[in-house]
Design a protein around this motif. Structure first.
Motif, PDB file in Angstrom:
ATOM      1  N   ASN A 147       0.873  -1.301  -0.001  1.00  0.00           N
ATOM      2  CA  ASN A 147       0.152  -0.459  -0.036  1.00  0.00           C
ATOM      3  C   ASN A 147       0.969   1.304   0.257  1.00  0.00           C
ATOM      4  OD1 ASN A 147      -2.990  -0.619   0.485  1.00  0.00           O
ATOM      5  ND2 ASN A 147      -1.843  -1.932   2.046  1.00  0.00           N
ATOM      6  N   GLN A 148       0.084   2.019  -0.537  1.00  0.00           N
ATOM      7  CA  GLN A 148       0.782   3.538  -0.101  1.00  0.00           C
ATOM      8  C   GLN A 148       0.295   4.649   1.209  1.00  0.00           C
ATOM      9  OE1 GLN A 148       3.560   5.101  -1.836  1.00  0.00           O
ATOM     10  NE2 GLN A 148       3.895   2.690  -3.294  1.00  0.00           N
ATOM     11  N   HIS A 149       0.823   4.092   1.817  1.00  0.00           N
ATOM     12  CA  HIS A 149       0.591   5.519   3.012  1.00  0.00           C
ATOM     13  C   HIS A 149       0.763   7.110   2.821  1.00  0.00           C
ATOM     14  CE1 HIS A 149      -0.291   6.607   7.191  1.00  0.00           C
ATOM     15  NE2 HIS A 149       0.595   6.998   7.401  1.00  0.00           N
ATOM     16  N   ARG A 150      -1.028   7.979   3.171  1.00  0.00           N
ATOM     17  CA  ARG A 150      -0.649   9.222   3.526  1.00  0.00           C
ATOM     18  C   ARG A 150      -1.035   9.378   4.228  1.00  0.00           C
ATOM     19  NH1 ARG A 150       2.493   7.989  -0.086  1.00  0.00           N
ATOM     20  NH2 ARG A 150       2.718   8.543  -2.110  1.00  0.00           N
ATOM     21  N   MET A 151      -0.619  10.621   5.648  1.00  0.00           N
ATOM     22  CA  MET A 151      -2.017  10.976   6.580  1.00  0.00           C
ATOM     23  C   MET A 151      -2.862  11.604   5.614  1.00  0.00           C
ATOM     24  SD  MET A 151       1.985  12.455   9.208  1.00  0.00           S
ATOM     25  CE  MET A 151       2.268  14.142   7.084  1.00  0.00           C
ATOM     26  N   VAL A 152      -4.026  11.902   6.663  1.00  0.00           N
ATOM     27  CA  VAL A 152      -4.677  12.233   6.388  1.00  0.00           C
ATOM     28  C   VAL A 152      -4.947  13.814   5.680  1.00  0.00           C
ATOM     29  CG1 VAL A 152      -6.892  13.454   6.992  1.00  0.00           C
ATOM     30  CG2 VAL A 152      -6.435  10.946   8.067  1.00  0.00           C
ATOM     31  N   SER A 153      -4.034  14.375   6.691  1.00  0.00           N
ATOM     32  CA  SER A 153      -3.711  16.012   6.413  1.00  0.00           C
ATOM     33  C   SER A 153      -2.875  16.064   4.663  1.00  0.00           C
ATOM     34  CB  SER A 153      -2.389  17.197   7.276  1.00  0.00           C
ATOM     35  OG  SER A 153      -1.298  15.846   7.257  1.00  0.00           O
ATOM     36  N   THR A 154      -2.209  14.929   4.811  1.00  0.00           N
ATOM     37  CA  THR A 154      -1.885  15.394   3.136  1.00  0.00           C
ATOM     38  C   THR A 154      -2.797  15.255   2.178  1.00  0.00           C
ATOM     39  OG1 THR A 154       0.482  14.222   3.777  1.00  0.00           O
ATOM     40  CG2 THR A 154      -0.238  13.809   0.950  1.00  0.00           C
ATOM     41  N   TYR A 155      -3.779  14.002   2.498  1.00  0.00           N
ATOM     42  CA  TYR A 155      -4.909  14.637   1.252  1.00  0.00           C
ATOM     43  C   TYR A 155      -5.904  15.367   0.979  1.00  0.00           C
ATOM     44  CZ  TYR A 155      -4.444   9.437   0.731  1.00  0.00           C
ATOM     45  OH  TYR A 155      -3.905   8.029   0.506  1.00  0.00           O
ATOM     46  N   VAL A 156      -6.092  16.243   2.743  1.00  0.00           N
ATOM     47  CA  VAL A 156      -6.891  16.959   2.988  1.00  0.00           C
ATOM     48  C   VAL A 156      -6.180  18.431   2.093  1.00  0.00           C
ATOM     49  CG1 VAL A 156      -7.779  18.255   4.441  1.00  0.00           C
ATOM     50  CG2 VAL A 156      -8.027  16.134   4.913  1.00  0.00           C
ATOM     51  N   THR A 157      -5.505  18.714   1.684  1.00  0.00           N
ATOM     52  CA  THR A 157      -3.979  19.289   1.448  1.00  0.00           C
ATOM     53  C   THR A 157      -4.141  19.639   0.411  1.00  0.00           C
ATOM     54  OG1 THR A 157      -2.629  19.976   3.777  1.00  0.00           O
ATOM     55  CG2 THR A 157      -2.025  21.013   1.790  1.00  0.00           C
ATOM     56  N   SER A 158      -4.403  18.431  -0.392  1.00  0.00           N
ATOM     57  CA  SER A 158      -3.729  18.153  -1.704  1.00  0.00           C
ATOM     58  C   SER A 158      -5.124  18.491  -2.457  1.00  0.00           C
ATOM     59  CB  SER A 158      -3.616  17.215  -2.050  1.00  0.00           C
ATOM     60  OG  SER A 158      -3.461  16.411  -3.654  1.00  0.00           O
TER      61      SER A 158
ATOM     62  N   VAL B 274      -7.663  20.133  -1.012  1.00  0.00           N
ATOM     63  CA  VAL B 274      -7.706  22.217  -1.258  1.00  0.00           C
ATOM     64  C   VAL B 274      -6.744  22.716  -2.132  1.00  0.00           C
ATOM     65  CG1 VAL B 274      -7.610  24.141   0.527  1.00  0.00           C
ATOM     66  CG2 VAL B 274      -8.402  21.726   0.633  1.00  0.00           C
ATOM     67  N   GLU B 275      -5.598  22.303  -2.452  1.00  0.00           N
ATOM     68  CA  GLU B 275      -4.637  22.907  -3.440  1.00  0.00           C
ATOM     69  C   GLU B 275      -5.374  22.752  -4.578  1.00  0.00           C
ATOM     70  OE1 GLU B 275      -1.237  20.981  -2.561  1.00  0.00           O
ATOM     71  OE2 GLU B 275      -0.687  22.862  -0.961  1.00  0.00           O
ATOM     72  N   HIS B 276      -5.883  21.390  -4.891  1.00  0.00           N
ATOM     73  CA  HIS B 276      -6.772  22.011  -6.213  1.00  0.00           C
ATOM     74  C   HIS B 276      -8.396  22.207  -6.589  1.00  0.00           C
ATOM     75  CE1 HIS B 276      -3.371  18.875  -6.342  1.00  0.00           C
ATOM     76  NE2 HIS B 276      -3.214  19.353  -7.781  1.00  0.00           N
TER      77      HIS B 276
ATOM     78  N   VAL C 148     -13.402  21.949  -2.124  1.00  0.00           N
ATOM     79  CA  VAL C 148     -14.074  22.602  -1.195  1.00  0.00           C
ATOM     80  C   VAL C 148     -14.683  21.569  -0.836  1.00  0.00           C
ATOM     81  CG1 VAL C 148     -15.934  23.681   0.584  1.00  0.00           C
ATOM     82  CG2 VAL C 148     -15.144  24.543  -1.328  1.00  0.00           C
ATOM     83  N   ILE C 149     -14.108  21.062   1.099  1.00  0.00           N
ATOM     84  CA  ILE C 149     -14.287  19.881   2.129  1.00  0.00           C
ATOM     85  C   ILE C 149     -16.034  19.836   2.449  1.00  0.00           C
ATOM     86  CG2 ILE C 149     -14.104  18.178   3.842  1.00  0.00           C
ATOM     87  CD1 ILE C 149     -11.441  18.337   2.974  1.00  0.00           C
ATOM     88  N   ASP C 150     -17.090  19.199   2.329  1.00  0.00           N
ATOM     89  CA  ASP C 150     -18.697  19.248   2.306  1.00  0.00           C
ATOM     90  C   ASP C 150     -17.880  17.741   4.092  1.00  0.00           C
ATOM     91  OD1 ASP C 150     -21.046  19.698   2.629  1.00  0.00           O
ATOM     92  OD2 ASP C 150     -21.109  16.819   1.341  1.00  0.00           O
TER      93      ASP C 150
ATOM     94  N   LEU D 221     -13.076   8.481   4.252  1.00  0.00           N
ATOM     95  CA  LEU D 221     -13.951   9.026   3.592  1.00  0.00           C
ATOM     96  C   LEU D 221     -14.535  10.703   3.828  1.00  0.00           C
ATOM     97  CD1 LEU D 221     -16.728   6.660   4.783  1.00  0.00           C
ATOM     98  CD2 LEU D 221     -15.295   6.417   2.676  1.00  0.00           C
ATOM     99  N   ILE D 222     -13.684  11.301   2.080  1.00  0.00           N
ATOM    100  CA  ILE D 222     -14.080  12.471   1.771  1.00  0.00           C
ATOM    101  C   ILE D 222     -14.920  12.492   1.077  1.00  0.00           C
ATOM    102  CG2 ILE D 222     -13.102  14.710   1.655  1.00  0.00           C
ATOM    103  CD1 ILE D 222     -10.658  13.674   2.291  1.00  0.00           C
ATOM    104  N   SER D 223     -15.777  13.973   1.197  1.00  0.00           N
ATOM    105  CA  SER D 223     -16.318  14.226  -0.158  1.00  0.00           C
ATOM    106  C   SER D 223     -16.071  16.071  -0.089  1.00  0.00           C
ATOM    107  CB  SER D 223     -17.769  14.096   0.953  1.00  0.00           C
ATOM    108  OG  SER D 223     -19.165  14.615   0.498  1.00  0.00           O
TER     109      SER D 223
END
Length: 75
Positions: free
Chosen positions: A23-34, A36-38, A41-43, A69-71
């Motif tokens: 697997n490729q592990h990423r921190m939650v902050s990496t997903y959220v920041t990416s 937002v940078e693209h 808007v996180i619902d 899970l991110i919407s």
């Protein structure tokens, strides 16, 4: 369980585990920041608890959400 802060490829040492391919592990902050940078808007964001079957088979996972899970909406 490993080092949460160490992002990158990992593979379970358990020969009977479900993650034999790795697997490729990423921190939650990496997903959220990416997102937002693209321009997203996180619902909603959820980290559901593992179900009773998972906990019964792997008690160390009792406090670890199996999914993130991110919407979001693109602005």
């Amino acid at each position: 369980m490993g080092n949460y802060l160490a992002e990158g490829f990992w593979r379970s040492a358990n020969p009977d585990g479900a993650r034999r391919a790795g697997n490729q592990h990423r921190m939650v902050s990496t997903y959220v920041t990416s997102l937002v940078e693209h321009g997203f808007v996180i619902d909603r964001l959820a980290e559901p608890a593992p179900d009773a079957r998972v906990i019964a088979e792997q008690s160390l996972r009792a406090g670890l959400p199996p999914f993130l899970l991110i919407s979001g909406l693109r602005s």
